[in-house]
Design an enzyme around this catalytic site. Structure first.
Site, mmCIF file in Angstrom:
data_model
loop_
_atom_site.group_PDB
_atom_site.id
_atom_site.type_symbol
_atom_site.label_atom_id
_atom_site.label_comp_id
_atom_site.label_asym_id
_atom_site.label_seq_id
_atom_site.Cartn_x
_atom_site.Cartn_y
_atom_site.Cartn_z
ATOM 1 N N SER A 60 0.806 -1.225 0.000
ATOM 2 C CA SER A 60 0.000 0.000 0.000
ATOM 3 C C SER A 60 0.836 1.269 0.000
ATOM 4 C CB SER A 60 -0.938 0.015 1.209
ATOM 5 O OG SER A 60 -0.216 -0.046 2.423
ATOM 6 N N ASP A 76 -1.053 6.193 11.702
ATOM 7 C CA ASP A 76 -0.940 4.741 11.875
ATOM 8 C C ASP A 76 0.509 4.257 11.819
ATOM 9 O OD1 ASP A 76 -0.296 4.885 9.179
ATOM 10 O OD2 ASP A 76 -1.911 3.579 8.495
ATOM 11 N N HIS A 91 1.355 4.686 6.769
ATOM 12 C CA HIS A 91 0.952 5.297 5.502
ATOM 13 C C HIS A 91 1.239 6.804 5.527
ATOM 14 C CE1 HIS A 91 -1.500 1.568 5.674
ATOM 15 N NE2 HIS A 91 -1.082 1.499 4.416
#
Length: 215
Positions: free
Chosen positions: A15, A191, A194
């Site tokens: 991601s 988090d 990211h």
């Protein structure tokens, strides 16, 4: 600058590489290439070296582990016959051990991780001009944090394999650790994984440091 006219660079990963790109492979106009470090690298290359047409391909897929990336490597990396390959994988290999401790089939432990990354390198190293190994990371400056300790082991594997096969090692973990001596990690990502656009720019600049890029 090391990238020549009409060369292709494939960025493979999870991601952090994906960042909203078209899946399984994103490139071209608008947000097809995502909104993370890959897009910033593409933008910096195109704006600084307009005389060179460099094809930047985003082969990141959110949630991927090294196991997942290896399974699709031929389709999403080798099939493009790139001159350069960047591999940034391992965050989910570690993260799943902590956020999903009971779902052990999703865990990729360090021996398998080493084997997976090595297989990817071996698939491309003799057919490209260069391979970049971008370290996984967690935005946690406390090295005694349990997830940070585990991540450091995976980063060490990346460095070991890069040295063994003559790849370019880009240490995102150290880059973020140095940055967090000044700014808190919440400035980049709540988090701890990211990045916002500031974090994406840090990653893009760190990558381009190894490309003889003229800032």
């Amino acid at each position: 600058m090391i990238f020549e006219n009409m060369e292709k660079i494939v960025f493979a990963g999870d991601s952090v590489t994906d960042m909203g790109s078209v899946n399984p492979v994103g490139e071209g106009h608008s947000d097809c290439i995502g909104v993370g470090y890959v897009r910033l690298i593409d933008s910096l290359l195109a704006s600084t070296y307009p005389e060179r047409n460099i094809r930047v391909i985003n082969s990141g897929i959110s949630g991927n582990t090294s196991r997942d990336l290896l399974e699709r490597f031929d389709r999403d990396v080798l099939s493009f016959e790139p001159q350069w390959v960047s591999i940034c994988i391992g965050i989910n290999d570690v993260w799943r051990q902590f956020d999903s401790p009971a779902i052990t089939e999703s865990h990729v432990y360090i021996d398998e991780y080493r084997d997976n990354v090595e297989k990817m390198i071996l698939k491309v190293k003799d057919n490209v001009k260069g391979v970049f190994i971008l370290s996984p990371y967690i935005m946690e400056p406390n090295r005694d944090d349990t997830m940070r300790k585990k991540m450091d082991e995976y980063v060490a594997v990346c460095k070991e394999l890069a040295e063994k096969y003559g790849c370019v090692f880009v240490d995102f973990q150290k880059m973020y650790e140095d940055f967090f001596k000044i700014k808190h990690s919440a400035f980049i990502a709540w988090d701890r994984v990211h990045p916002n656009q500031i974090g994406a720019m840090l990653m893009a600049k760190e990558f381009l440091k190894y490309c003889d890029f003229e800032f």
